[in-house]
Design an enzyme around this catalytic site. Structure first.
Site, PDB file in Angstrom:
ATOM      1  N   SER A   1     -15.194   0.092  -6.613  1.00 23.90           N
ATOM      2  CA  SER A   1     -16.197  -0.446  -5.477  1.00 23.90           C
ATOM      3  C   SER A   1     -17.402   0.591  -5.757  1.00 23.90           C
ATOM      4  CB  SER A   1     -15.385  -0.220  -4.274  1.00 23.90           C
ATOM      5  OG  SER A   1     -16.424  -0.101  -2.968  1.00 23.90           O
TER       6      SER A   1
ATOM      7  N   TYR B   1     -10.964   4.303   2.041  1.00 30.16           N
ATOM      8  CA  TYR B   1     -11.307   3.295   1.138  1.00 30.16           C
ATOM      9  C   TYR B   1     -12.013   3.932  -0.050  1.00 30.16           C
ATOM     10  CZ  TYR B   1     -12.902  -1.229  -0.704  1.00 30.16           C
ATOM     11  OH  TYR B   1     -13.511  -2.122  -1.946  1.00 30.16           O
TER      12      TYR B   1
HETATM   13  N1  LIG Z   1     -15.001  -8.393  -1.410  1.00 26.51           N
HETATM   14  C1  LIG Z   1     -15.759  -7.302  -1.743  1.00 26.51           C
HETATM   15  O1  LIG Z   1     -17.004  -7.544  -1.629  1.00 26.51           O
HETATM   16  C2  LIG Z   1     -15.162  -6.286  -2.854  1.00 26.51           C
HETATM   17  C3  LIG Z   1     -15.948  -5.260  -3.060  1.00 26.51           C
HETATM   18  C4  LIG Z   1     -15.597  -4.287  -3.903  1.00 26.51           C
HETATM   19  C5  LIG Z   1     -14.326  -4.133  -4.341  1.00 26.51           C
HETATM   20  N2  LIG Z   1     -13.458  -5.232  -3.902  1.00 26.51           N
HETATM   21  C6  LIG Z   1     -12.026  -4.883  -4.311  1.00 26.51           C
HETATM   22  O2  LIG Z   1     -11.669  -6.034  -5.068  1.00 26.51           O
HETATM   23  C7  LIG Z   1     -10.233  -6.198  -4.778  1.00 26.51           C
HETATM   24  C8  LIG Z   1      -9.877  -7.529  -4.256  1.00 26.51           C
HETATM   25  O3  LIG Z   1     -10.679  -7.855  -2.897  1.00 26.51           O
HETATM   26  P1  LIG Z   1     -10.767  -9.116  -2.154  1.00 26.51           P
HETATM   27  O4  LIG Z   1     -12.231  -9.096  -1.354  1.00 26.51           O
HETATM   28  O5  LIG Z   1     -10.696 -10.427  -2.975  1.00 26.51           O
HETATM   29  O6  LIG Z   1      -9.537  -9.055  -1.026  1.00 26.51           O
HETATM   30  P2  LIG Z   1      -8.837 -10.172  -0.392  1.00 26.51           P
HETATM   31  O7  LIG Z   1      -8.471  -9.553   0.946  1.00 26.51           O
HETATM   32  O8  LIG Z   1      -9.552 -11.496  -0.440  1.00 26.51           O
HETATM   33  O9  LIG Z   1      -7.352 -10.060  -1.456  1.00 26.51           O
HETATM   34  C9  LIG Z   1      -6.674  -9.083  -1.273  1.00 26.51           C
HETATM   35  C10 LIG Z   1      -5.216  -9.399  -1.579  1.00 26.51           C
HETATM   36  O10 LIG Z   1      -4.462  -8.540  -1.651  1.00 26.51           O
HETATM   37  C11 LIG Z   1      -3.125  -8.662  -1.021  1.00 26.51           C
HETATM   38  N3  LIG Z   1      -2.441  -7.764  -0.550  1.00 26.51           N
HETATM   39  C12 LIG Z   1      -2.710  -6.671   0.132  1.00 26.51           C
HETATM   40  N4  LIG Z   1      -1.707  -5.723   0.533  1.00 26.51           N
HETATM   41  C13 LIG Z   1      -0.774  -5.878  -0.584  1.00 26.51           C
HETATM   42  C14 LIG Z   1       0.496  -5.442  -0.836  1.00 26.51           C
HETATM   43  N5  LIG Z   1       0.780  -4.510  -0.381  1.00 26.51           N
HETATM   44  N6  LIG Z   1       1.089  -5.979  -2.094  1.00 26.51           N
HETATM   45  C15 LIG Z   1       0.532  -7.032  -2.629  1.00 26.51           C
HETATM   46  N7  LIG Z   1      -0.529  -7.763  -2.179  1.00 26.51           N
HETATM   47  C16 LIG Z   1      -1.280  -7.190  -1.450  1.00 26.51           C
HETATM   48  C17 LIG Z   1      -3.348  -9.789   0.163  1.00 26.51           C
HETATM   49  O11 LIG Z   1      -2.513 -10.393   0.688  1.00 26.51           O
HETATM   50  C18 LIG Z   1      -4.632 -10.402  -0.398  1.00 26.51           C
HETATM   51  O12 LIG Z   1      -4.275 -11.797  -0.799  1.00 26.51           O
HETATM   52  C19 LIG Z   1      -9.767  -5.362  -3.753  1.00 26.51           C
HETATM   53  O13 LIG Z   1      -9.250  -4.195  -4.392  1.00 26.51           O
HETATM   54  C20 LIG Z   1     -11.217  -4.764  -3.151  1.00 26.51           C
HETATM   55  O14 LIG Z   1     -11.084  -3.567  -2.710  1.00 26.51           O
HETATM   56  C21 LIG Z   1     -13.744  -6.175  -3.182  1.00 26.51           C
END
Ligand SMILES: NC(=O)c1ccc[n+]([C@@H]2O[C@H](COP(=O)([O-])OP(=O)(O)OC[C@H]3O[C@@H](n4cnc5c(N)ncnc54)[C@H](O)[C@@H]3O)[C@@H](O)[C@H]2O)c1
Length: 271
Positions: free
Chosen positions: A152, A165
């Site tokens: 991130s 985070y």
């Molecule tokens: N969306 C953004 O802007 C962004 C930016 C930087 C990094 N990220 C990273 O990208 C990755 C995906 O993010 P996203 O926005 O698609 O998130 P999201 O919340 O849409 O998806 C995360 C998924 O992980 C699942 N999850 C949560 N806890 C869990 C567990 N203990 N075991 C198994 N599954 C579990 C949730 O049910 C969900 O479906 C994450 O690591 C996030 O930190 C996202």
């Protein structure tokens, strides 16, 4: 020379595969001909996700699997190996911030509850390390395979309000380099570990922080846009190409890197 980007014989497991970025990526990779294993927390959600994915092709399956539950991870790994015989790629998509671990606008770091801080550290750090230690056993045995982690923007620059985070994502960068080294030194140059660092994409976890109900930016959303030379948030599909590259033969000499996918956010001072 063969197509360096061909994914048609890859078997790919993705955690957090019902989510926005990992879920969209999973479907994209299946569309490219890969066999995709969808992993997420709850059975009902996984079943629904796989039902949708079957419309793309039969080359998919799914399991409910908490990335912090070693027994569940081992059970999925064993089923996978029994049914498919191998694994080529692990994408660690489960992760994200948690509302309880966000320092409120009228709070400061001294109000942060250590339990909430620990939970977010666990999900993002151990939730990547544990699946890697489980599924990458296949890569050790095969002497080939590939891990993709999600970092991130908060890993390398201070992003206010989300201490746990940020700490976890900084550790993901370190783990990516560490594991890339460990796997290559011990098991050879066909085992690679890389990460992408998405900028700001609107998802379930950050929508309320960045966008008001009327669609305008919150103060924080506007601050992000001001520091993003593209002057917009990312769109989900804009992470697919980087992941495709990293898991393909095109990246055969690439390991231990963290690629920003951020509209220039990390390159820009904001001035
Ligand atoms: N969306 C953004 O802007 C962004 C930016 C930087 C990094 N990220 C990273 O990208 C990755 C995906 O993010 P996203 O926005 O698609 O998130 P999201 O919340 O849409 O998806 C995360 C998924 O992980 C699942 N999850 C949560 N806890 C869990 C567990 N203990 N075991 C198994 N599954 C579990 C949730 O049910 C969900 O479906 C994450 O690591 C996030 O930190 C996202």
């Amino acid at each position: 020379m063969s197509n360096l980007f061909d994914l048609s014989d890859k078997v790919i497991a993705i955690t957090g595969a019902a989510g926005v970025l990992a879920g969209g990526t999973a479907k994209y990779l299946q569309e490219q001909g890969a066999y995709v294993i969808y992993l997420d927390l709850f059975e009902e959600v996984v079943d629904k996700t796989v039902e949708e994915a079957k419309k793309i092709s039969d080359k998919c399956c799914g399991y409910a699997c908490n990335v912090l539950d070693q027994t569940a991870l081992d059970a999925v790994y064993e089923k996978l190996m029994a049914n498919l015989g191998r694994l080529d790629v692990l994408i660690n998509g489960a992760g994200g911030n948690m509302p309880g671990a966000t320092i409120g606008p009228d709070q400061d770091v001294f109000d942060l509850k250590i339990e909430a801080y620990s939970k977010v550290l666990d999900l993002n750090l151990k939730g990547t390390v544990m699946p890697t230690m489980t599924f990458a056993k296949a890569f050790k045995a095969q002497k080939s395979g590939c891990v993709i982690n999600f970092s991130s923007m908060s890993a390398t620059q201070a992003l206010t309000r989300v201490l746990g985070y940020s700490n976890a994502k900084a550790a993901i960068d370190n783990f990516t380099r560490w594991m890339a080294t460990e796997m290559a030194v011990k098991y050879g140059d066909k085992v690679r570990v890389n990460a992408l660092a998405p900028g700001f994409f609107i998802g379930n976890q950050n929508r309320a922080l960045l966008i008001n109900e009327d669609g305008s930016f919150t103060e924080r959303g506007q601050q992000v846009i001001n520091k993003t030379p593209f002057r917009r948030f990312g769109e989900q599909h804009e992470v697919y190409g980087t992941i495709h590259f990293l898991i393909s033969e095109a990246a055969a000499f690439v390991s231990g890197v963290i690629i920003p996918v951020d509209g220039g956010f990390s390159a820009y001072t904001g001035v």
